[in-house]
Design a protein around this motif. Sequence first.
Motif, PDB file in Angstrom:
ATOM      1  N   GLU A   1       0.832  -1.204   0.000  1.00  9.92           N
ATOM      2  CA  GLU A   1       0.000   0.000   0.000  1.00  9.92           C
ATOM      3  C   GLU A   1       0.868   1.256   0.000  1.00  9.92           C
ATOM      4  O   GLU A   1       1.917   1.302   0.633  1.00  9.92           O
ATOM      5  N   LEU A   2       0.409   2.260  -0.739  1.00 10.34           N
ATOM      6  CA  LEU A   2       1.095   3.541  -0.875  1.00 10.34           C
ATOM      7  C   LEU A   2       0.184   4.656  -0.373  1.00 10.34           C
ATOM      8  O   LEU A   2      -0.977   4.422  -0.067  1.00 10.34           O
ATOM      9  N   SER A   3       0.692   5.865  -0.372  1.00  9.12           N
ATOM     10  CA  SER A   3      -0.120   7.032  -0.041  1.00  9.12           C
ATOM     11  C   SER A   3      -0.330   7.845  -1.316  1.00  9.12           C
ATOM     12  O   SER A   3       0.420   7.720  -2.285  1.00  9.12           O
ATOM     13  N   TRP A   4      -1.341   8.699  -1.293  1.00  9.75           N
ATOM     14  CA  TRP A   4      -1.564   9.596  -2.435  1.00  9.75           C
ATOM     15  C   TRP A   4      -0.438  10.610  -2.536  1.00  9.75           C
ATOM     16  O   TRP A   4      -0.108  11.076  -3.622  1.00  9.75           O
ATOM     17  N   GLU A   5       0.201  10.906  -1.413  1.00  8.50           N
ATOM     18  CA  GLU A   5       1.373  11.791  -1.442  1.00  8.50           C
ATOM     19  C   GLU A   5       2.491  11.166  -2.259  1.00  8.50           C
ATOM     20  O   GLU A   5       3.172  11.849  -3.037  1.00  8.50           O
ATOM     21  N   GLU A   6       2.679   9.859  -2.117  1.00 15.38           N
ATOM     22  CA  GLU A   6       3.716   9.152  -2.880  1.00 15.38           C
ATOM     23  C   GLU A   6       3.383   9.119  -4.373  1.00 15.38           C
ATOM     24  O   GLU A   6       4.260   9.313  -5.214  1.00 15.38           O
ATOM     25  N   ILE A   7       2.118   8.904  -4.700  1.00 19.29           N
ATOM     26  CA  ILE A   7       1.716   8.906  -6.120  1.00 19.29           C
ATOM     27  C   ILE A   7       1.948  10.300  -6.706  1.00 19.29           C
ATOM     28  O   ILE A   7       2.443  10.445  -7.829  1.00 19.29           O
ATOM     29  N   ALA A   8       1.615  11.342  -5.955  1.00 17.72           N
ATOM     30  CA  ALA A   8       1.841  12.718  -6.407  1.00 17.72           C
ATOM     31  C   ALA A   8       3.332  12.967  -6.623  1.00 17.72           C
ATOM     32  O   ALA A   8       3.732  13.572  -7.624  1.00 17.72           O
ATOM     33  N   ARG A   9       4.153  12.501  -5.700  1.00 16.45           N
ATOM     34  CA  ARG A   9       5.608  12.681  -5.819  1.00 16.45           C
ATOM     35  C   ARG A   9       6.143  11.964  -7.058  1.00 16.45           C
ATOM     36  O   ARG A   9       6.897  12.525  -7.841  1.00 16.45           O
ATOM     37  N   ARG A  10       5.723  10.718  -7.258  1.00 17.78           N
ATOM     38  CA  ARG A  10       6.207   9.931  -8.400  1.00 17.78           C
ATOM     39  C   ARG A  10       5.753  10.506  -9.734  1.00 17.78           C
ATOM     40  O   ARG A  10       6.515  10.534 -10.695  1.00 17.78           O
ATOM     41  N   SER A  11       4.493  10.906  -9.802  1.00 13.64           N
ATOM     42  CA  SER A  11       3.904  11.315 -11.080  1.00 13.64           C
ATOM     43  C   SER A  11       4.110  12.780 -11.426  1.00 13.64           C
ATOM     44  O   SER A  11       4.124  13.135 -12.602  1.00 13.64           O
ATOM     45  N   GLY A  12       4.219  13.622 -10.403  1.00 17.60           N
ATOM     46  CA  GLY A  12       4.255  15.058 -10.648  1.00 17.60           C
ATOM     47  C   GLY A  12       2.868  15.663 -10.744  1.00 17.60           C
ATOM     48  O   GLY A  12       2.718  16.840 -11.087  1.00 17.60           O
ATOM     49  N   LEU A  13       1.832  14.891 -10.433  1.00 21.26           N
ATOM     50  CA  LEU A  13       0.461  15.405 -10.432  1.00 21.26           C
ATOM     51  C   LEU A  13       0.180  16.079  -9.094  1.00 21.26           C
ATOM     52  O   LEU A  13       0.720  15.680  -8.065  1.00 21.26           O
ATOM     53  N   PRO A  14      -0.691  17.094  -9.093  1.00 20.67           N
ATOM     54  CA  PRO A  14      -1.025  17.779  -7.835  1.00 20.67           C
ATOM     55  C   PRO A  14      -1.751  16.853  -6.856  1.00 20.67           C
ATOM     56  O   PRO A  14      -2.696  16.156  -7.238  1.00 20.67           O
ATOM     57  N   LEU A  15      -1.314  16.845  -5.612  1.00 22.34           N
ATOM     58  CA  LEU A  15      -1.915  16.000  -4.588  1.00 22.34           C
ATOM     59  C   LEU A  15      -3.402  16.298  -4.421  1.00 22.34           C
ATOM     60  O   LEU A  15      -4.217  15.374  -4.306  1.00 22.34           O
ATOM     61  N   ASP A  16      -3.771  17.574  -4.431  1.00 23.65           N
ATOM     62  CA  ASP A  16      -5.185  17.941  -4.265  1.00 23.65           C
ATOM     63  C   ASP A  16      -6.044  17.346  -5.376  1.00 23.65           C
ATOM     64  O   ASP A  16      -7.166  16.903  -5.126  1.00 23.65           O
ATOM     65  N   GLU A  17      -5.517  17.328  -6.586  1.00 22.94           N
ATOM     66  CA  GLU A  17      -6.245  16.752  -7.722  1.00 22.94           C
ATOM     67  C   GLU A  17      -6.435  15.247  -7.531  1.00 22.94           C
ATOM     68  O   GLU A  17      -7.528  14.725  -7.748  1.00 22.94           O
ATOM     69  N   LEU A  18      -5.384  14.556  -7.130  1.00 20.38           N
ATOM     70  CA  LEU A  18      -5.482  13.111  -6.899  1.00 20.38           C
ATOM     71  C   LEU A  18      -6.508  12.801  -5.824  1.00 20.38           C
ATOM     72  O   LEU A  18      -7.370  11.926  -5.998  1.00 20.38           O
ATOM     73  N   ARG A  19      -6.433  13.516  -4.721  1.00 20.53           N
ATOM     74  CA  ARG A  19      -7.370  13.271  -3.618  1.00 20.53           C
ATOM     75  C   ARG A  19      -8.813  13.565  -4.034  1.00 20.53           C
ATOM     76  O   ARG A  19      -9.728  12.873  -3.618  1.00 20.53           O
ATOM     77  N   ALA A  20      -9.003  14.574  -4.843  1.00 23.84           N
ATOM     78  CA  ALA A  20     -10.361  14.941  -5.275  1.00 23.84           C
ATOM     79  C   ALA A  20     -10.957  13.889  -6.207  1.00 23.84           C
ATOM     80  O   ALA A  20     -12.134  13.552  -6.088  1.00 23.84           O
TER      81      ALA A  20
ATOM     82  N   LEU B   1       1.756   7.420 -13.542  1.00 22.20           N
ATOM     83  CA  LEU B   1       3.181   7.102 -13.628  1.00 22.20           C
ATOM     84  C   LEU B   1       3.989   8.365 -13.886  1.00 22.20           C
ATOM     85  O   LEU B   1       5.075   8.535 -13.345  1.00 22.20           O
ATOM     86  N   ALA B   2       3.467   9.235 -14.765  1.00 23.51           N
ATOM     87  CA  ALA B   2       4.151  10.487 -15.109  1.00 23.51           C
ATOM     88  C   ALA B   2       3.124  11.461 -15.666  1.00 23.51           C
ATOM     89  O   ALA B   2       2.390  11.128 -16.603  1.00 23.51           O
ATOM     90  N   ALA B   3       3.068  12.650 -15.101  1.00 20.34           N
ATOM     91  CA  ALA B   3       2.099  13.660 -15.530  1.00 20.34           C
ATOM     92  C   ALA B   3       2.224  13.966 -17.019  1.00 20.34           C
ATOM     93  O   ALA B   3       1.235  14.250 -17.687  1.00 20.34           O
TER      94      ALA B   3
END
Length: 186
Positions: free
Chosen positions: A76-95, A136-138
């Motif tokens: 299991e990962l966090s959305w913060e980690e996905i944001a870091r890896r991809s370069g996508l905004p954390l707020d967008e992922l969470r929404a 994977l990448a924005a």
Amino acid sequence: MLVEGTQGAGLSLHHGDYPYVTSRDTTASGCLAEAGIAPGRVRKTLLVCRTYPIRVQNPERGTEEGTGTSGPMVAELSWEEIARRSGLPLDELRAQERTSTTNRQRRVAEFDWALLRKAAALNAPTDVVLTFLDYLAAGHRSARRIEQLTPEAHRLIEGIERVAQSPVSLLSTGFGFRSILDRRAW
């Protein structure tokens, strides 16, 4: 005719990890049986998978339903980690990663190769659809050809094809019809 299943093969009543299952058989054959369609009438079976699998958020502790989890996930990962890896905004992922019925946050994990192997064995797909390549990448959001994807994406696609024994024919790099990379030979 298109028959769309619900949930993932890992949540199948007959093939999932009880009690973390849904109330029906979510395999291709189960969906066909419920629709009254003979398996021999099917030309294509598409297996849809995400770059990072999800499950609903665990119940809140201290509530009546807060005594368990929504089921196991490998790595299991966090959305913060996905944001870091991809370069996508954390707020967008969470929404966008909220459940449609309960509006709970989803959990996320590394790609689950064992789950893919099991889903492919249960469903015998002719093709695979890989979604959320932008996770994977924005930069994948602007890709219009497979050659524009990162080496990491190419390695994932090749691995999925090897394990599923089926081509990855459709890829999504974001939301919207312009975000589909079509590699179908049919």
